[in-house]
Design a protein around this motif. Sequence first.
Motif, PDB file in Angstrom:
ATOM      1  N   LEU A   1      16.657 -11.241 -10.073  1.00  0.00           N
ATOM      2  CA  LEU A   1      16.677 -10.194 -11.101  1.00  0.00           C
ATOM      3  C   LEU A   1      15.327  -9.506 -11.269  1.00  0.00           C
ATOM      4  O   LEU A   1      15.259  -8.376 -11.746  1.00  0.00           O
ATOM      5  CB  LEU A   1      17.132 -10.767 -12.442  1.00  0.00           C
ATOM      6  CG  LEU A   1      18.620 -11.012 -12.584  1.00  0.00           C
ATOM      7  CD1 LEU A   1      18.907 -11.823 -13.840  1.00  0.00           C
ATOM      8  CD2 LEU A   1      19.393  -9.702 -12.600  1.00  0.00           C
TER       9      LEU A   1
ATOM     10  N   PRO B   1      13.729  -2.584  -6.760  1.00  0.00           N
ATOM     11  CA  PRO B   1      14.611  -2.333  -7.895  1.00  0.00           C
ATOM     12  C   PRO B   1      16.086  -2.235  -7.508  1.00  0.00           C
ATOM     13  O   PRO B   1      16.963  -2.581  -8.306  1.00  0.00           O
ATOM     14  CB  PRO B   1      14.107  -1.023  -8.491  1.00  0.00           C
ATOM     15  CG  PRO B   1      13.193  -0.425  -7.487  1.00  0.00           C
ATOM     16  CD  PRO B   1      12.746  -1.515  -6.558  1.00  0.00           C
ATOM     17  N   ALA B   2      16.382  -1.801  -6.302  1.00  0.00           N
ATOM     18  CA  ALA B   2      17.788  -1.701  -5.875  1.00  0.00           C
ATOM     19  C   ALA B   2      18.412  -3.091  -5.760  1.00  0.00           C
ATOM     20  O   ALA B   2      19.551  -3.303  -6.175  1.00  0.00           O
ATOM     21  CB  ALA B   2      17.887  -0.957  -4.545  1.00  0.00           C
TER      22      ALA B   2
ATOM     23  N   ALA C   1      17.418  -5.864  -7.378  1.00  0.00           N
ATOM     24  CA  ALA C   1      17.539  -6.402  -8.741  1.00  0.00           C
ATOM     25  C   ALA C   1      18.726  -5.757  -9.466  1.00  0.00           C
ATOM     26  O   ALA C   1      19.477  -6.445 -10.170  1.00  0.00           O
ATOM     27  CB  ALA C   1      16.246  -6.169  -9.514  1.00  0.00           C
ATOM     28  N   ARG C   2      18.896  -4.470  -9.283  1.00  0.00           N
ATOM     29  CA  ARG C   2      19.997  -3.746  -9.927  1.00  0.00           C
ATOM     30  C   ARG C   2      21.355  -4.247  -9.429  1.00  0.00           C
ATOM     31  O   ARG C   2      22.284  -4.457 -10.207  1.00  0.00           O
ATOM     32  CB  ARG C   2      19.837  -2.241  -9.676  1.00  0.00           C
ATOM     33  CG  ARG C   2      20.408  -1.375 -10.749  1.00  0.00           C
ATOM     34  CD  ARG C   2      20.069   0.110 -10.652  1.00  0.00           C
ATOM     35  NE  ARG C   2      19.470   0.610  -9.428  1.00  0.00           N
ATOM     36  CZ  ARG C   2      18.159   0.856  -9.265  1.00  0.00           C
ATOM     37  NH1 ARG C   2      17.311   0.649 -10.242  1.00  0.00           N
ATOM     38  NH2 ARG C   2      17.709   1.324  -8.120  1.00  0.00           N
ATOM     39  N   ARG C   3      21.474  -4.499  -8.118  1.00  0.00           N
ATOM     40  CA  ARG C   3      22.739  -5.011  -7.567  1.00  0.00           C
ATOM     41  C   ARG C   3      23.070  -6.384  -8.147  1.00  0.00           C
ATOM     42  O   ARG C   3      24.213  -6.652  -8.509  1.00  0.00           O
ATOM     43  CB  ARG C   3      22.670  -5.077  -6.031  1.00  0.00           C
ATOM     44  CG  ARG C   3      22.714  -3.723  -5.358  1.00  0.00           C
ATOM     45  CD  ARG C   3      22.934  -3.841  -3.852  1.00  0.00           C
ATOM     46  NE  ARG C   3      22.018  -4.733  -3.167  1.00  0.00           N
ATOM     47  CZ  ARG C   3      20.886  -4.363  -2.562  1.00  0.00           C
ATOM     48  NH1 ARG C   3      20.519  -3.070  -2.571  1.00  0.00           N
ATOM     49  NH2 ARG C   3      20.130  -5.239  -1.940  1.00  0.00           N
TER      50      ARG C   3
ATOM     51  N   PHE D   1      22.013  -7.591 -11.023  1.00  0.00           N
ATOM     52  CA  PHE D   1      22.314  -7.389 -12.439  1.00  0.00           C
ATOM     53  C   PHE D   1      23.753  -6.917 -12.629  1.00  0.00           C
ATOM     54  O   PHE D   1      24.505  -7.449 -13.453  1.00  0.00           O
ATOM     55  CB  PHE D   1      21.330  -6.385 -13.042  1.00  0.00           C
ATOM     56  CG  PHE D   1      21.588  -6.074 -14.477  1.00  0.00           C
ATOM     57  CD1 PHE D   1      21.255  -6.975 -15.470  1.00  0.00           C
ATOM     58  CD2 PHE D   1      22.181  -4.873 -14.837  1.00  0.00           C
ATOM     59  CE1 PHE D   1      21.509  -6.685 -16.813  1.00  0.00           C
ATOM     60  CE2 PHE D   1      22.432  -4.571 -16.164  1.00  0.00           C
ATOM     61  CZ  PHE D   1      22.091  -5.485 -17.159  1.00  0.00           C
ATOM     62  N   HIS D   2      24.159  -5.917 -11.859  1.00  0.00           N
ATOM     63  CA  HIS D   2      25.518  -5.380 -12.000  1.00  0.00           C
ATOM     64  C   HIS D   2      26.573  -6.400 -11.582  1.00  0.00           C
ATOM     65  O   HIS D   2      27.635  -6.487 -12.210  1.00  0.00           O
ATOM     66  CB  HIS D   2      25.668  -4.056 -11.235  1.00  0.00           C
ATOM     67  CG  HIS D   2      24.947  -2.939 -11.902  1.00  0.00           C
ATOM     68  ND1 HIS D   2      25.348  -2.396 -13.098  1.00  0.00           N
ATOM     69  CD2 HIS D   2      23.815  -2.284 -11.551  1.00  0.00           C
ATOM     70  CE1 HIS D   2      24.510  -1.444 -13.455  1.00  0.00           C
ATOM     71  NE2 HIS D   2      23.558  -1.363 -12.537  1.00  0.00           N
TER      72      HIS D   2
ATOM     73  N   TYR E   1      22.647  -9.423  -3.808  1.00  0.00           N
ATOM     74  CA  TYR E   1      21.201  -9.394  -3.566  1.00  0.00           C
ATOM     75  C   TYR E   1      20.901  -8.938  -2.139  1.00  0.00           C
ATOM     76  O   TYR E   1      20.018  -8.108  -1.916  1.00  0.00           O
ATOM     77  CB  TYR E   1      20.609 -10.771  -3.826  1.00  0.00           C
ATOM     78  CG  TYR E   1      19.124 -10.868  -3.669  1.00  0.00           C
ATOM     79  CD1 TYR E   1      18.272 -10.260  -4.580  1.00  0.00           C
ATOM     80  CD2 TYR E   1      18.557 -11.579  -2.618  1.00  0.00           C
ATOM     81  CE1 TYR E   1      16.894 -10.360  -4.452  1.00  0.00           C
ATOM     82  CE2 TYR E   1      17.185 -11.681  -2.473  1.00  0.00           C
ATOM     83  CZ  TYR E   1      16.359 -11.074  -3.395  1.00  0.00           C
ATOM     84  OH  TYR E   1      14.994 -11.166  -3.257  1.00  0.00           O
TER      85      TYR E   1
END
Length: 163
Positions: free
Chosen positions: A131, A136-137, A139-141, A143-144, A161
């Motif tokens: 996370l 950032p891509a 971490a965003r994946r 998170f979602h 990830y």
Amino acid sequence: MTYADPKSRLIPCLWFDHQGEEAANFYVSLLPDSRIDHITRAPDNYPGGKAGQALEIQFTLAGQPYSALNGGPHFTFTEAISLQVICDDQAELDRLYAALSVVPEAEQCGWLKDRYGLSWQLIPRSMPAMLSDPDPARARRVFHAMMEMKRLDIAAIEAAYAG
């Protein structure tokens, strides 16, 4: 009162109506490095209780000291407090979900509620690093993926990830 580790200065106290001893025994059965350290019993009858009943239970849960207080029905747990368990693998996550979760509608993003109303968070050991990945891509994946889950699925989180 006696405490297992005399250096312990900060000990979370969990308020129960009357089932603190039962809860402490249940919790220590789930995690390694856990035990009941001391039980203080009522020396006489009192309003709402009888001599010999547990008043306060000192226990260690995964190496952390806790206290359970049988204080009566005045207060109940809310989601404002939860216990986090860092899990090493899916088998541990699944075992703890099966043992702890009794309110399926409370499950979200690794959170659950146990039979005493206490909230828990079961977190894969690798998830905080994913996370906070500098990409950032990635971490965003993660998170979602997590946000779509009730019970966490480590393989699905790792797949998100990896991209």
